[in-house]
Design a protein around this motif. Structure first.
Motif, PDB file in Angstrom:
ATOM      1  N   LEU B 144      -4.116 -38.304  63.258  1.00  0.00           N
ATOM      2  CA  LEU B 144      -4.616 -39.688  63.321  1.00  0.00           C
ATOM      3  C   LEU B 144      -5.599 -39.957  62.180  1.00  0.00           C
ATOM      4  O   LEU B 144      -5.682 -41.079  61.678  1.00  0.00           O
ATOM      5  CB  LEU B 144      -5.275 -39.947  64.682  1.00  0.00           C
ATOM      6  N   VAL B 145      -6.339 -38.904  61.765  1.00  0.00           N
ATOM      7  CA  VAL B 145      -7.261 -39.128  60.620  1.00  0.00           C
ATOM      8  C   VAL B 145      -6.437 -39.455  59.385  1.00  0.00           C
ATOM      9  O   VAL B 145      -6.801 -40.324  58.581  1.00  0.00           O
ATOM     10  CB  VAL B 145      -8.135 -37.863  60.394  1.00  0.00           C
ATOM     11  N   ALA B 146      -5.249 -38.790  59.286  1.00  0.00           N
ATOM     12  CA  ALA B 146      -4.416 -39.041  58.088  1.00  0.00           C
ATOM     13  C   ALA B 146      -3.510 -40.242  58.293  1.00  0.00           C
ATOM     14  O   ALA B 146      -2.651 -40.520  57.465  1.00  0.00           O
ATOM     15  CB  ALA B 146      -3.558 -37.805  57.824  1.00  0.00           C
ATOM     16  N   TYR B 147      -3.706 -40.987  59.400  1.00  0.00           N
ATOM     17  CA  TYR B 147      -2.713 -42.001  59.774  1.00  0.00           C
ATOM     18  C   TYR B 147      -2.586 -43.080  58.718  1.00  0.00           C
ATOM     19  O   TYR B 147      -1.496 -43.537  58.390  1.00  0.00           O
ATOM     20  CB  TYR B 147      -3.112 -42.622  61.125  1.00  0.00           C
ATOM     21  N   LEU B 148      -3.735 -43.482  58.136  1.00  0.00           N
ATOM     22  CA  LEU B 148      -3.649 -44.623  57.196  1.00  0.00           C
ATOM     23  C   LEU B 148      -2.947 -44.208  55.897  1.00  0.00           C
ATOM     24  O   LEU B 148      -2.584 -45.066  55.110  1.00  0.00           O
ATOM     25  CB  LEU B 148      -5.061 -45.150  56.883  1.00  0.00           C
ATOM     26  N   GLY B 149      -2.818 -42.910  55.658  1.00  0.00           N
ATOM     27  CA  GLY B 149      -2.037 -42.485  54.493  1.00  0.00           C
ATOM     28  C   GLY B 149      -2.720 -42.771  53.177  1.00  0.00           C
ATOM     29  O   GLY B 149      -2.143 -42.542  52.123  1.00  0.00           O
ATOM     30  N   ASN B 150      -3.992 -43.273  53.205  1.00  0.00           N
ATOM     31  CA  ASN B 150      -4.606 -43.517  51.888  1.00  0.00           C
ATOM     32  C   ASN B 150      -5.250 -42.226  51.388  1.00  0.00           C
ATOM     33  O   ASN B 150      -5.308 -41.219  52.084  1.00  0.00           O
ATOM     34  CB  ASN B 150      -5.642 -44.641  52.011  1.00  0.00           C
ATOM     35  N   ARG B 151      -5.762 -42.298  50.215  1.00  0.00           N
ATOM     36  CA  ARG B 151      -6.249 -41.110  49.495  1.00  0.00           C
ATOM     37  C   ARG B 151      -7.341 -40.410  50.309  1.00  0.00           C
ATOM     38  O   ARG B 151      -7.286 -39.197  50.539  1.00  0.00           O
ATOM     39  CB  ARG B 151      -6.846 -41.622  48.180  1.00  0.00           C
ATOM     40  N   ALA B 152      -8.295 -41.191  50.817  1.00  0.00           N
ATOM     41  CA  ALA B 152      -9.424 -40.576  51.539  1.00  0.00           C
ATOM     42  C   ALA B 152      -8.915 -39.966  52.843  1.00  0.00           C
ATOM     43  O   ALA B 152      -9.306 -38.855  53.208  1.00  0.00           O
ATOM     44  CB  ALA B 152     -10.477 -41.653  51.834  1.00  0.00           C
ATOM     45  N   GLY B 153      -8.005 -40.671  53.516  1.00  0.00           N
ATOM     46  CA  GLY B 153      -7.531 -40.197  54.822  1.00  0.00           C
ATOM     47  C   GLY B 153      -6.863 -38.841  54.703  1.00  0.00           C
ATOM     48  O   GLY B 153      -7.155 -37.910  55.455  1.00  0.00           O
ATOM     49  N   ILE B 154      -5.978 -38.712  53.711  1.00  0.00           N
ATOM     50  CA  ILE B 154      -5.232 -37.442  53.593  1.00  0.00           C
ATOM     51  C   ILE B 154      -6.214 -36.309  53.272  1.00  0.00           C
ATOM     52  O   ILE B 154      -6.183 -35.240  53.887  1.00  0.00           O
ATOM     53  CB  ILE B 154      -4.177 -37.568  52.471  1.00  0.00           C
ATOM     54  N   GLU B 155      -7.129 -36.565  52.352  1.00  0.00           N
ATOM     55  CA  GLU B 155      -8.063 -35.489  51.960  1.00  0.00           C
ATOM     56  C   GLU B 155      -8.900 -35.052  53.168  1.00  0.00           C
ATOM     57  O   GLU B 155      -9.024 -33.863  53.462  1.00  0.00           O
ATOM     58  CB  GLU B 155      -8.978 -35.987  50.831  1.00  0.00           C
TER      59      GLU B 155
ATOM     60  N   ALA C  79       4.122 -39.804  61.260  1.00  0.00           N
ATOM     61  CA  ALA C  79       3.096 -40.812  60.918  1.00  0.00           C
ATOM     62  C   ALA C  79       2.572 -40.559  59.509  1.00  0.00           C
ATOM     63  O   ALA C  79       2.428 -41.491  58.717  1.00  0.00           O
ATOM     64  CB  ALA C  79       1.946 -40.726  61.927  1.00  0.00           C
ATOM     65  N   VAL C  80       2.302 -39.282  59.184  1.00  0.00           N
ATOM     66  CA  VAL C  80       1.682 -39.002  57.869  1.00  0.00           C
ATOM     67  C   VAL C  80       2.654 -39.326  56.757  1.00  0.00           C
ATOM     68  O   VAL C  80       2.298 -39.924  55.745  1.00  0.00           O
ATOM     69  CB  VAL C  80       1.254 -37.509  57.816  1.00  0.00           C
ATOM     70  N   ILE C  81       3.905 -38.985  56.982  1.00  0.00           N
ATOM     71  CA  ILE C  81       4.867 -39.196  55.883  1.00  0.00           C
ATOM     72  C   ILE C  81       5.043 -40.695  55.642  1.00  0.00           C
ATOM     73  O   ILE C  81       5.078 -41.147  54.504  1.00  0.00           O
ATOM     74  CB  ILE C  81       6.223 -38.549  56.233  1.00  0.00           C
ATOM     75  N   GLY C  82       5.064 -41.486  56.750  1.00  0.00           N
ATOM     76  CA  GLY C  82       5.343 -42.904  56.506  1.00  0.00           C
ATOM     77  C   GLY C  82       6.690 -43.008  55.826  1.00  0.00           C
ATOM     78  O   GLY C  82       6.851 -43.551  54.750  1.00  0.00           O
ATOM     79  N   LEU C  83       7.673 -42.410  56.503  1.00  0.00           N
ATOM     80  CA  LEU C  83       9.006 -42.195  55.887  1.00  0.00           C
ATOM     81  C   LEU C  83       9.616 -43.537  55.481  1.00  0.00           C
ATOM     82  O   LEU C  83       9.651 -44.463  56.264  1.00  0.00           O
ATOM     83  CB  LEU C  83       9.909 -41.529  56.942  1.00  0.00           C
ATOM     84  N   VAL C  84      10.005 -43.574  54.268  1.00  0.00           N
ATOM     85  CA  VAL C  84      10.793 -44.748  53.850  1.00  0.00           C
ATOM     86  C   VAL C  84      12.238 -44.245  53.750  1.00  0.00           C
ATOM     87  O   VAL C  84      12.560 -43.449  52.857  1.00  0.00           O
ATOM     88  CB  VAL C  84      10.293 -45.266  52.495  1.00  0.00           C
TER      89      VAL C  84
ATOM     90  N   ALA E  99      -0.294 -31.085  52.543  1.00  0.00           N
ATOM     91  CA  ALA E  99      -0.403 -30.565  51.156  1.00  0.00           C
ATOM     92  C   ALA E  99       0.499 -31.382  50.235  1.00  0.00           C
ATOM     93  O   ALA E  99       0.087 -31.793  49.133  1.00  0.00           O
ATOM     94  CB  ALA E  99       0.010 -29.092  51.153  1.00  0.00           C
ATOM     95  N   ILE E 100       1.693 -31.680  50.717  1.00  0.00           N
ATOM     96  CA  ILE E 100       2.617 -32.470  49.878  1.00  0.00           C
ATOM     97  C   ILE E 100       1.999 -33.836  49.594  1.00  0.00           C
ATOM     98  O   ILE E 100       1.978 -34.317  48.449  1.00  0.00           O
ATOM     99  CB  ILE E 100       3.983 -32.612  50.592  1.00  0.00           C
ATOM    100  N   LYS E 101       1.424 -34.465  50.609  1.00  0.00           N
ATOM    101  CA  LYS E 101       0.848 -35.806  50.382  1.00  0.00           C
ATOM    102  C   LYS E 101      -0.352 -35.708  49.439  1.00  0.00           C
ATOM    103  O   LYS E 101      -0.575 -36.564  48.589  1.00  0.00           O
ATOM    104  CB  LYS E 101       0.384 -36.413  51.717  1.00  0.00           C
ATOM    105  N   ILE E 102      -1.134 -34.608  49.581  1.00  0.00           N
ATOM    106  CA  ILE E 102      -2.286 -34.435  48.657  1.00  0.00           C
ATOM    107  C   ILE E 102      -1.752 -34.367  47.231  1.00  0.00           C
ATOM    108  O   ILE E 102      -2.257 -35.043  46.331  1.00  0.00           O
ATOM    109  CB  ILE E 102      -3.047 -33.127  49.012  1.00  0.00           C
TER     110      ILE E 102
END
Lengths: 618, 490, 232, 79, 119
Positions: B144-155, C79-84, E99-102
């Motif tokens: 859920l922390v990574a949910y927004l998928g933006n740079r800060a969230g993923i890190e 959710a993380v992938i946001g698969l397209v 890691a892939i997304k990073i």
């Protein structure tokens, strides 16, 4: 009139004013004054009665008790009267500013919480009203934005620190005595060791000292008073400062019986001596700092700090005469200081926002009534006979001299000398001297401002001539504390070593006045010299050139200023900077690199294991 | 009298059902989490009177405790279940507004799983089951922390995952050691046998547990993940993380320290650790200018205060600790929701950008101010009784160390007051040049939870005795270790 | 510098662990919870493979938690992938060599068969839901690596997943309704050793196998399918 | 019996250290695959067939597959 | 010598754990750290199983009828490890995806360079 009804109606009224403000401004102003009138009437009807009533027992089964006794009655009445005048004063003053409903609601809330503090019978309600007073004052101080925000921040941080110290003090009293109600505590406190009492006193000293602006803890007062809207600074310095005094009296005389307080702690480090010393310092330094101020409200703020010193001297001395002197000085100071703030407020209102003393002058022609009120207020401040300041200062000087503490007496006199200087500066810069051109078309203060000013000046005179009225009530309260009351009569005080009878002084002054007036009438009239023919060799001298009320006391300032940097203020700003740097430093721990974070976890584990391996702790 | 196991099974079943519901209609998915936690809330509240006099024990699969897994719905467990259900329900109402158009159903599934994991941790009586539910909570929080998928969230998610799974690994080693030592996994059973072994051999598992659960409970050196995770997660998730996830981590530490090992001489260490966490949290929060990061550091501070309160190890201290925990949960959830709602309006998380919000969003800023005042502990709000009780317990304790630490706590509270009032000033009094933000129609679904939280904070602030009897019972359950053991292993 | 610090710290941690290990003798028969399971396991649950009995019926709640963890991971991944989801056809895929292609096509059903066998005989012989599911997933992995372009339909694996989970919970809840305890074994235990025995254990393991297989396949599918353009 | 276990354990530790030191991530992935394979065998020696199967199927096959895909998506060589 | 033979499995398990931790603490590359986690987990599972082992014990499965119950290995750690392995896979899969997304966001997976979220 029962206490809880008084408080409930007051709170309901203030809420109503806020809501009514949404509908019609006029109705709200009137309702605000009505609520305060109701409160004043309610309090006066409680004269002389001592009654208690439990307000609410839902809070963790600590009873919240309200109680009234003559001592609390004086404070409550002063608060109500000063509050009433301030609200009437602020009718016009606040009209053109924004957020007026918020202002009235907060004003009424502050007065409500002050009356609540004074009427509370146990520490819990005392603390709750204290906190409500703190944050409503915070919102009012930061009311007109700009520099007021920094002033508000400084105030709220110090008052939070103070109230936390009080919370700890009050709870340790609870652990010691098992109850929070004042009677219960004072009853079962005599078993406590003197070390513990000193610890409690230090804690409460911090809390009340901050509110009472004693020297090292006064830092928040000057910016707060000068930035707050004038009607509120009148309430703020007239009465709100004295809540600390109320706390001190309650603590020293009410809870820790005064005999115990006087000889608490061994010879050198005696809490009473510490308090007296700080009172003396509080008189000296702020008085001379007030001399340098160019902003009228800041000058008055510093003078409030100085006058608080007198009150602390009175209270901390411990004899019944000194207590009555201190309480009377509180009462008088509330009257003439709020009067002075209203005068400055009126001037500020008319010259829309000009408080700088150097650019004012000669307003005596334009605002005569304000001038007279200002003059009377200043006389009260200095302690000219026939004004109430004279009686209370006399009492304080009398106790200091009679009880052989010459150093304090000298400091008090020096303080009065300084007071005379800066009061004259205030009156001279604003009213006397040359009228600058831009104030030619100045009108006098509006009626709604004149009425409270006139009323307060009358009270300053009446209690000056008839000090017996307040003194009688103070005697009643001293009986409450189990101290023998002063011998007083309607006109003044009669003591073994010298008495003052305002009747004789008044008649002497009046006769002297008549004689002086006669001389003036018959003596040679001096000629009226036209301003234009003067030593400027015929060149026309612009009127402004005569404006000589600029940089008063400059030589004195140059002489004293280097020694009187406000050490306390620098200390606190250094402290704030230290905390900010510490914050930035500690932030560095979170370096952002996951390797370090994992290292921290394993480090924590290793430390715990190392403790076990090495010291076999467990 | 509903069977406590349903508090875990119903949300789980609904979570599994959501992918199928998608075929029926996309819109009702938003209401499923709210429904699940409403169920939990209603039945948990009905269960509390029953639990007050005797804890409810549930044997999964019909096997008696040491053999099978058992759930212990005691006063402590039910207090947490009610808190989780309440915050879960209100935050899910807040989330009716779509957080991110795509993957709507995945957000709701993860949200429900996160809270189911939390409810599971709180109710279970078996350490390996505690580990599994703890893992569900952590895994859902990472995603859920990574949910927004933006740079800060993923890190932040990566860093949170690495620290979290390091902690979980340590817990697993601890469980292995305990099983090797005592041959059983049931908490009460282990607690009964702890003193049969000389303490040195049991010290290492204790330390592993404290470190492992401490990572999630944000104790001092282990909380490096918290500021990043809370500031880059979506609003609703940082509210849940701050409101529930840390408290559940703290519950796990408490359960290990008080019930499982029942140690008493480590309390001095915990007192110092708590005050250290408090000071560092407040000092860092003082120098932040991003509002969510400031609130995250203030959560670290409050956790430090809670650890201090619990490690006083007296009934008063623990009751005060639980009350302050409840007030922090409600207060912090309110603050994050209000701040998040304002961020959607100002666009940036910088405190300076909140200038003049008092005019454009009067109700939300009023709610934020009340939350801030409650955090600092001003009287009419819920923070005051909490701090009052903790101070009372600390002074009652009376040792020199406690009094010195009390001084530090006061300094930290003053710092906390400073940075909260700074934000209040920016909201109401900052700047005359108000940016011309018109008053957009307030989203009803976002204001309702904010109002309910504010109402709760005021009511419980004025009348705290409403919940103090439940808290006393939970304090008793934590301290009365033999009673707890006897009630499970007859 | 960091190497030195971490070595020292790990040294301390290692000594701590070793100190506690010395309390646990290797291989000595201490009194353990496991002895009860070995003695009465077969009678109480009817499964000959005691580990499966422990995993499913004695500690069934753990397995429910376990399946939820995997479900969370799959959802989190999605959710993380946001698969397209791009169009079905990949622009250019040079087909793997013929031998690999036919080999995969031949091996795929065999591995599937082995996987399902392991799942079904969970309560009799070593193996069960998790291991069988993993084997099935590795079959799909083989298909992806071997012959490109083959995709399981997305919503099929999603549907199987939630079906498996719901089946597990329904079994648990019916156990609660009938036997008063969640996951109570309400079906007859039957005669140990035969395929249809041990009450609901095979059913639960079937649900778990279904779920684990489709979930791991889903995870693999997400990983391979994921194009690396940014999701926002 | 003891000797086989000893050798396998030594082999496992060696490949774990190799996984740590390899610069090329693909080699490191293969080294970690060897570790889990040997672990599966050790599980078998420790009379835990279920776990051996699970470790082989999941630990060796799937985890290595995921790591290979991951290395494909990111940088092949360390630093 | 008997110490080694006595504790071979324990030594193996703990050295794996320590090596895994070493990789997590020291290595800069995110993928290397994830491999470190996989080794760390394998070490833990090995430790859990060795705790439940009985000298000359047989597997806890009643495949043949003649097996006596006394000499069976403890099934409980095996059940725990089964669950733990699948949890390990779930966490590793999530870690890999992150890691892939990073890499997609930062262009690098060197942990010393991914430092935007700090202080």
């Amino acid at each position: 009139m029962k206490l809880e009804i008084l408080l409930a109606v007051f709170f309901g009224g203030s809420l109503l004013t806020y809501l009514l403000g949404k509908i019609s401004k006029r109705a709200r102003d009137i309702l605000a004054v009505l609520v305060l009138l109701f409160a004043t009437a309610g309090i006066t009807s409680l004269y002389g009665k001592s009654s208690t009533a439990t307000l609410y027992t839902g809070f963790l089964d600590f009873p919240m008790v309200l109680s009234i006794h003559p001592f609390a009655w004086i404070f409550a009445l002063t608060i109500a009267v000063v509050g009433l005048c301030a609200v009437i004063f602020s009718w016009l003053y606040i009209r053109k500013k924004g957020r007026t409903d918020f202002f009235y609601f907060m004003m009424l809330l502050v007065i409500f919480s002050m009356i609540g503090i004074v009427l509370s019978g146990d520490f819990l309600s005392f603390y709750i009203f204290w906190e409500m007073m703190s944050w409503s004052t915070f919102l009012l101080i930061s009311y007109n934005r700009g520099k007021a925000i920094a002033a508000g921040m400084k105030y709220i941080v110090m008052s939070v620190a103070g109230s936390l110290a009080m919370l700890v003090g009050m709870i340790s009293l609870y652990t010691q005595t098992g109850t929070l109600v004042f009677e219960g505590i004072s009853g079962s406190l005599n078993s406590a060791s003197s070390g513990y009492l000193q610890f409690i006193l230090i804690l409460f000293f911090v809390a009340f000292g901050i509110k009472n602006a004693i020297w090292p803890l006064h830092v928040w007062l000057p910016p707060a008073h000068s930035e707050a809207p004038s009607p509120f600074s009148a309430v703020l310095s007239g009465v709100l400062i004295k809540i600390g005094t109320f706390g001190f009296i309650l603590l020293i005389y009410g809870i820790i019986q005064v005999q115990v307080f006087v000889n608490l702690g061994h010879a050198l480090f005696n809490v009473r001596n510490l308090l007296l010393l700080l009172g003396a310092v509080t008189i000296l330094i702020p008085t001379f700092i007030a001399l340098f101020q160019d902003d009228a409200k800041r000058l008055l703020a510093w003078s409030t700090v100085a006058q608080a010193g007198y009150i602390i001297l009175g209270i901390a001395y411990g004899t019944s005469e000194s207590l009555s002197g201190g309480t009377l000085h509180f009462f008088n100071h509330a009257l003439f200081k709020s009067l002075l703030f209203m005068v400055v407020g009126a001037v500020e209102f008319r010259t829309n926002g000009v408080r700088d003393l150097n650019s004012l002058g000669g307003l005596i022609k334009k605002m005569p009534v304000t001038f007279v009120a200002g003059l009377i207020g200043v006389c009260g401040l200095i302690g000219v006979p026939l004004t109430n300041g004279f009686v209370s200062k006399w009492l304080i000087y009398h106790t200091l001299i009679v009880n052989h503490s010459p150093f304090l007496a000298f400091v008090a006199l020096l303080g009065t000398w300084g007071t005379i200087l800066y009061s004259y500066k205030l009156i001279h810069h604003i009213f006397l001297g040359q009228l600058p051109r831009k104030y030619e078309k100045l009108q006098a203060a509006p009626v709604s401002m004149k009425v409270p000013m006139i009323f307060l000046s009358l009270t300053v005179f009446v209690f000056g001539v008839l000090p017996g009225l307040p003194l009688h009530v103070i005697n009643l309260s001293e009986l409450g504390f189990g101290m023998e009351p002063l011998a007083i009569n309607m006109w003044g005080v009669v003591t073994g070593s010298g008495s003052i009878q305002m009747l004789n002084i008044a008649t002497a002054l009046i006769l002297g006045g008549i004689v002086l007036w006669l001389f003036f009438r018959m003596g040679p009239k001096n000629t009226r010299a036209d301003q234009m023919d003067n030593y400027a060799a015929g060149a026309p001298v612009p009127a402004d050139r005569y404006q000589y009320s600029v940089k008063f006391y400059d030589p004195l300032t140059r002489m004293i200023a280097p020694y009187l940097k406000d050490i306390a203020d620098n200390f606190y700003s250094a402290l704030a900077r230290g905390i900010r740097n510490a914050g930035n430093g500690i932030r560095r721990i979170y370096t952002g690199d996951v390797g370090n974070y994992a290292l921290y976890i394993i480090l924590f584990l290793a430390i715990l294991i190392f403790i076990q391996l090495y010291w076999k702790v467990w | 009298m509903v069977n406590p196991v349903l508090f875990i099974v119903v949300p789980l079943g609904l979570a599994f059902a959501i992918p199928l519901l998608k075929y029926i209609s996309k819109k009702i998915i938003r209401f499923v989490p709210a429904l699940a936690f409403l169920f939990n809330l209603v039945f948990a509240l009905r269960l509390i009177p029953v639990v007050m006099d005797h804890p409810v024990h549930v044997h999964i699969g019909g096997f008696i405790p040491p053999m099978g897994i058992n759930l212990v719905a005691g006063p402590v467990g039910m207090l947490f279940v009610v808190l989780i259900a309440l915050v879960g329900f209100l935050v899910s109402v807040y989330a009716f507004h779509p957080v991110k158009e795509k993957y709507e159903d995945r957000y709701h599934i993860l949200y429900m799983l996160q809270l189911t994991g939390a409810t599971g941790v709180v109710l279970t009586g078996d350490i390996f089951n505690l580990f599994v539910f703890f893992e569900i909570l952590c895994l859902a929080s990472y995603s859920l922390v990574a949910y927004l998928g933006n740079r800060a969230g993923i890190e932040s998610a990566v860093k949170y995952l690495i620290q979290g799974s390091l902690g979980s690994g340590l817990i697993l080693i601890g469980i292995g050691l305990l099983y090797g030592q005592f041959g059983t996994l049931n908490m009460a059973d282990i607690a009964g046998r702890i003193h049969s072994v000389q303490p040195v051999s049991v010290y290492v598992p204790l330390v592993l547990f404290i470190t492992g659960f401490g990572v999630e409970a944000a104790l001092f050196p282990l909380n490096a993940w918290l500021p990043d995770a809370h500031s880059s997660a979506p609003t609703t998730i940082s509210a849940v993380l701050s409101g529930i996830a840390i408290e559940v981590g703290l519950y796990a530490v408490l359960r290990v320290v008080f019930t499982l090992f029942g140690i008493s001489n480590m309390m001095g260490f915990f007192l110092v650790l708590g005050v250290l966490t408090l000071l560092i949290g407040e000092l860092c929060a003082f120098s932040q200018d991003n509002i969510k990061r400031m609130l995250a550091f203030s959560s670290i501070g409050q956790i430090g205060l809670l650890v201090f309160a619990f490690s006083l190890a007296s009934t008063q201290g623990i009751t005060g600790g639980f009350f302050q925990l409840a007030s922090h949960t409600l207060g912090k959830a309110l603050l994050f929701l209000a701040a998040g709602y304002m961020i959607t309006r100002t666009g940036s998380m910088e405190i300076a950008s909140f200038k003049g919000m008092g005019k454009t969003m009067p109700f939300t800023s009023l709610a934020f101010t009340i939350g801030a005042f409650s955090m600092v502990g001003l009287p009419p709000f819920m923070g005051f009784p909490g701090k009052f009780m903790i101070l009372k317990a600390a002074l009652h304790d009376g040792q020199m160390l406690t009094l010195i630490l009390l001084g530090f706590i006061l300094i930290a509270t003053v710092i906390e007051g400073a940075y909260f009032f700074r934000v209040v000033q920016v909201l109401y009094f900052a700047g005359d040049d108000l940016p011309d933000r018109e008053r957009a129609p307030a989203a009803f679904s976002r204001l309702v939870p904010i109002f309910l939280f504010t109402g709760l904070i005021i009511v419980l602030g004025i009348y705290p005795s409403l919940i103090t009897d439940l808290l006393d019972a939970s304090a008793l359950e934590l301290l009365d270790r033999p009673g707890f053991i006897k009630s499970i292993i007859p | 510098m960091r190497k030195l610090i971490s070595i020292i710290l790990l040294g301390i941690v290692a000594t701590g662990l070793f100190m506690s290990i010395s309390q646990i003798p290797f291989g000595e028969p201490g009194e353990r919870m496991g002895d009860h399971f070995i003695r009465e396991g077969v009678k109480e649950t009817g499964a000959t493979n005691i580990v499966t009995a422990v995993v499913v019926s004695y500690r069934g709640f753990d397995t429910l938690g376990e399946v939820t963890v995997l479900f969370t991971a799959a959802m989190g991944l999605g959710a993380v992938i946001g698969l397209v989801r791009r169009k079905k056809t990949h622009p250019v895929i040079e087909p793997a060599s013929l031998i690999v292609y036919t080999g995969c096509r031949f091996l795929f059903p065999v591995i599937l068969l082995v996987g399902t066998y392991i799942v079904i005989h969970g309560h009799l012989t070593p193996g069960g839901g998790f291991q069988g599911g993993a084997v099935v997933a590795s079959a799909f992995l083989l298909m992806y690596l071997g012959c490109r372009g083959k995709r399981i339909r997305e919503n099929l694996s999603r549907g199987l997943e939630s079906l498996g989970g719901l089946l597990f919970i329904l079994l648990g809840v019916t156990g609660l309704l009938i036997g008063g305890d969640f996951l109570f074994n309400f079906l007859p235990l039957g005669e140990a050793g035969t395929l249809i025995s041990a009450g609901i254990i095979p059913l639960i393991y079937l649900a778990v196998g279904l779920k684990v297989g489709s979930e791991l396949a889903g995870i693999i599918d997400h990983l391979i399918e994921n194009t690396d353009e940014l999701s926002e | 019996m003891e000797i086989i276990a000893g050798i396998l354990v030594l082999l496992m530790i060696a490949s774990a250290i190799a996984a740590a030191l390899f610069k090329d991530l693909m080699n490191a992935v293969i080294a970690s695959c060897i570790v889990s394979l040997i672990a599966a065998v050790l599980f078998y020696l420790l009379q835990a067939p279920d776990v051996a199967m699970a470790e082989a199927a999941i630990g060796a096959a799937l985890v290595t597959g995921i790591f290979v895909i991951a290395v494909k998506r990111t940088k092949r060589f360390e630093e | 010598m008997n110490f080694l033979s006595e504790y071979t499995y324990y030594i193996g398990a703990f050295s794996l754990i320590i090596i895994g931790l070493y990789i997590i603490l020291v290595k800069k590359n995110l993928m290397k750290v994830i491999i470190g986690f996989s080794i760390f987990d394998t070490g833990i599972y090995l430790f859990l199983i060795t705790v439940g082992y009985l000298r000359e014990g047989t597997a806890p499965v009643f495949s043949k009828s003649g097996l006596d119950a006394g000499k069976m290995v403890d099934p409980v750690p095996q059940a725990l490890v089964l669950t733990a392995i699948v949890i390990g896979v779930a966490v590793l899969a999530l870690a890999v995806i992150l890691a892939i997304k990073i890499y997609a966001h930062y262009g690098t997976i060197n942990l010393r360079k991914i430092k935007e979220q700090r202080w």
